[in-house]
Each structure stands twice: as C-alpha cells, then as structure tokens.
Design a protein around this motif. Sequence first.
Motif, PDB file in Angstrom:
ATOM      1  N   UNK A   1       0.835  -1.201   0.000  1.00 16.31           N
ATOM      2  CA  UNK A   1       0.000   0.000   0.000  1.00 16.31           C
ATOM      3  C   UNK A   1       0.867   1.248   0.000  1.00 16.31           C
ATOM      4  N   UNK A   2       0.338   2.273  -0.672  1.00 18.91           N
ATOM      5  CA  UNK A   2       0.914   3.608  -0.653  1.00 18.91           C
ATOM      6  C   UNK A   2      -0.200   4.550  -0.222  1.00 18.91           C
ATOM      7  N   UNK A   3      -0.186   4.945   1.047  1.00 20.99           N
ATOM      8  CA  UNK A   3      -1.230   5.811   1.587  1.00 20.99           C
ATOM      9  C   UNK A   3      -0.658   7.218   1.718  1.00 20.99           C
ATOM     10  N   UNK A   4      -0.924   8.048   0.739  1.00 16.08           N
ATOM     11  CA  UNK A   4      -0.451   9.429   0.760  1.00 16.08           C
ATOM     12  C   UNK A   4       1.052   9.562   0.829  1.00 16.08           C
ATOM     13  N   UNK A   5       1.795   8.586   0.274  1.00 15.73           N
ATOM     14  CA  UNK A   5       3.249   8.646   0.288  1.00 15.73           C
ATOM     15  C   UNK A   5       3.895   7.833   1.390  1.00 15.73           C
ATOM     16  N   UNK A   6       3.109   7.250   2.287  1.00 11.68           N
ATOM     17  CA  UNK A   6       3.619   6.377   3.344  1.00 11.68           C
ATOM     18  C   UNK A   6       3.315   4.934   2.964  1.00 11.68           C
ATOM     19  N   UNK A   7       4.321   4.052   3.061  1.00  8.15           N
ATOM     20  CA  UNK A   7       4.190   2.688   2.572  1.00  8.15           C
ATOM     21  C   UNK A   7       3.809   1.732   3.700  1.00  8.15           C
ATOM     22  N   UNK A   8       2.910   0.804   3.372  1.00 11.72           N
ATOM     23  CA  UNK A   8       2.477  -0.228   4.306  1.00 11.72           C
ATOM     24  C   UNK A   8       2.386  -1.550   3.558  1.00 11.72           C
ATOM     25  N   UNK A   9       2.454  -2.636   4.306  1.00  6.66           N
ATOM     26  CA  UNK A   9       2.261  -3.967   3.754  1.00  6.66           C
ATOM     27  C   UNK A   9       1.383  -4.757   4.714  1.00  6.66           C
ATOM     28  N   UNK A  10       0.344  -5.371   4.205  1.00 12.31           N
ATOM     29  CA  UNK A  10      -0.572  -6.116   5.058  1.00 12.31           C
ATOM     30  C   UNK A  10      -1.225  -7.225   4.241  1.00 12.31           C
ATOM     31  N   UNK A  11      -1.949  -8.076   4.931  1.00 11.85           N
ATOM     32  CA  UNK A  11      -2.659  -9.164   4.252  1.00 11.85           C
ATOM     33  C   UNK A  11      -3.988  -8.664   3.706  1.00 11.85           C
TER      34      UNK A  11
ATOM     35  N   UNK B   1      -2.490   2.231  -9.059  1.00 12.33           N
ATOM     36  CA  UNK B   1      -1.194   1.832  -8.514  1.00 12.33           C
ATOM     37  C   UNK B   1      -0.177   2.940  -8.771  1.00 12.33           C
ATOM     38  N   UNK B   2       0.833   2.992  -7.906  1.00  9.66           N
ATOM     39  CA  UNK B   2       1.909   3.949  -8.125  1.00  9.66           C
ATOM     40  C   UNK B   2       2.948   3.347  -9.057  1.00  9.66           C
ATOM     41  N   UNK B   3       4.050   4.053  -9.252  1.00  7.92           N
ATOM     42  CA  UNK B   3       5.070   3.597 -10.198  1.00  7.92           C
ATOM     43  C   UNK B   3       5.709   2.279  -9.779  1.00  7.92           C
ATOM     44  N   UNK B   4       5.685   1.957  -8.477  1.00 10.00           N
ATOM     45  CA  UNK B   4       6.274   0.716  -7.980  1.00 10.00           C
ATOM     46  C   UNK B   4       5.262  -0.418  -7.903  1.00 10.00           C
ATOM     47  N   UNK B   5       4.035  -0.166  -8.319  1.00 11.66           N
ATOM     48  CA  UNK B   5       3.022  -1.211  -8.301  1.00 11.66           C
ATOM     49  C   UNK B   5       2.236  -1.300  -7.014  1.00 11.66           C
ATOM     50  N   UNK B   6       2.443  -0.379  -6.069  1.00 16.03           N
ATOM     51  CA  UNK B   6       1.691  -0.403  -4.823  1.00 16.03           C
ATOM     52  C   UNK B   6       0.292   0.171  -5.054  1.00 16.03           C
ATOM     53  N   UNK B   7      -0.689  -0.361  -4.349  1.00 18.40           N
ATOM     54  CA  UNK B   7      -2.048   0.167  -4.431  1.00 18.40           C
ATOM     55  C   UNK B   7      -2.095   1.503  -3.695  1.00 18.40           C
ATOM     56  N   UNK B   8      -2.612   2.515  -4.397  1.00 21.86           N
ATOM     57  CA  UNK B   8      -2.537   3.883  -3.891  1.00 21.86           C
ATOM     58  C   UNK B   8      -3.868   4.311  -3.294  1.00 21.86           C
TER      59      UNK B   8
END
Length: 338
Positions: free
Chosen positions: A104-114, A138-145
């Motif tokens: 996850x990318x929440x406003x520029x802060x990264x998280x990882x969860x199930x 998704x952002x440039x790295x593939x994280x859900x934004x």
Amino acid sequence: MQQHGSGDSSNGERPISSNTSSPVPTPASWVRRFGQDRRAVQQPGVMVVFSAQCETDEPIDAMSSSGSAEDDFRKPSVPIPNLNPSKPLRACNASQEFPEVIPLNVGGTYFTTRLSTLRRYEDTMLAAMFSGRHHIPRDAEGRFFIDRDGAYFGDILNFLREGELPQRDRVRAVHKEAQYYAIGPLLDSLEDSQPLTGEKVRQAFLDLLPYYKENLEQIVEIAKVRAMQKKARFAKLKICVYKEEMPITPYERPLFNSLRFERSESEAKIFEHHCEVDVSFGPWEAVADVYDLLHCIVSDLAERGITADQQCIGVCDKHLVNHYYCKRPIYEFKITWW
C-alpha cells in the motif's frame, strides 16, 4: 401490275408479322417480372442479437455480408472480434484480483498487510475497495494507492489486525480517520475511551448554553478587529461569566422565594440589564460552575490555534434598585495573535 394491300409499306420493306409468339421484353418488363418473382419466394428471417453491455470500439453491422442470411439465422450468436488491432477489447464486468499480500501507498507512506486484514469487517470502505468490484490505481512501484494522509493509517491497521487502540494523544486523529474509512467497531471503541468520553460529558454541559458557539465566534471577531486597528500583537476583551441570576450574595438570597430565584414579572424587570462588557455568558443550571465554563472557552480557542489568557478584574457594579447591584463577575481575556 402487282397490287399492294393497305398494310404494305410504302418504301418496299417487308412488314413484321403481328402474330409473333415471343416478343422481345423491354427493360421495364424485366424489372416488373423480377419484383413479382422476388415476392413469390419466401425471404429468410434475420435475427438481431444485442450483446450484454459489452463495449467494442467498432459498431456491429446487423446485416453482415460474411454469409447468406439463412446461415446467419441458423448460427448461434458469437462475439464479433475487434478488427482494429490498435484498440484492444475492453473486458466486460471484469473484477480486479488481488494478491494475498497487499503493498500500500497511503499518501506517500508505505504499508504492507494481508488482504484478509483489509477485509476484516465487511461494511467498511477498505473492504469495499479491495473486494474486486472497484479499480484501485497503482503507483510507479506497483503499490495500491490510497489518496489519504498516512500518518495514522498504521493505527487503523493495528486495530484491524489485533484490535489494538491508539494512544490517548492520537485518539482524536484516529477517530477522524476511522470515520473516513467507516470502521464502525473502531469508532465504538474510541468513543468509549478518553478523551472522547470526556468530550461527550463536556458537550452535555455546553448544550445548556445554546448561544455558546455564537459567543465564541464573537470573541474571535472582536479580538481580531481590535488587534488590526491598533496594529498590536494582542487584544483585550471584557467578558461576563455568571452561573445564576442576581442577586448572588448570601445576604441577598433570603429576600427571594427560593434558590432558583423565582420572581414575579415586576421583579424580573427590575433586574433585567446588560453588563457593560463585550460578551456575556450565563445563566445556567448545572453542577459545573463559572471556572468550568472559563476552561471550555480557553480550550476551544486553543483548538483553533488562538492563545487566550483570562483573569477576574472585578464585578459589575451597576446599581439596580435600592441597595441591589449586579455583582456579576467580569473577566479580562487577552487574545494573543502571534
């Protein structure tokens, strides 16, 4: 001498016999005959099939010339491929699938969860977002934004994982985020803890003063105007805060019917007046006293970033009747702007 009948041609040409069995057809007769023959032959039916909400970039021709009309009628309807290779077909009702571990990318802060953590409670925005029914960028790295401040999203995840509540100084901010994500269990837990429980009690007291918010706005406006007029860093106001109607001294209290100061209309008119102050609060009936209301005023101004100091500078000395004076306490508020 050879004689000629009346039907002979005068120029000596041989006449055409009138009883010819197969005359040469004219173009008009061909058209009429073709129309009669066409009506005599039963035309095959044509079935037009409408596809179910599938969008294609090219319109479908119902009268396609790829085969005979009878063959088209008998064949089942199949999707017509897109003949334009530069524009791919758009999927019909395609649901987005998610991996078991969600970056996850929440406003520029990264998280990882199930994925199961985000779907812990069905009636939440996070469960709806990751249900597969909606598209998530998704952002440039593939994280859900998620376009939201990520400062308190970790507290949201901690509650979804283990039911952990945030620290007291973070409760108000996390409560605001929980409202946005519509996480009902977290909202219930936060509202039963401090400082939100105390806020409910405080608000019950302030509901006794329906003019409280208007007076608070008036304090801010007056202080701003005076500071700008004097080009000063602060402004001073006189504010009257009283809990009970006059008189309030033990000496004067027995002269009236009860502690609630029930008066006749004539007595009420005697004590009606407005203290010479900028803003006035009171009266009210509750255990909370004048100092409790003063605390509410100062703390609510601080919530808006306004520094306010107060001190009692006396009482209203307006003479009412005989030896009765107002005696409401007057407080000086100092509003500092920078």
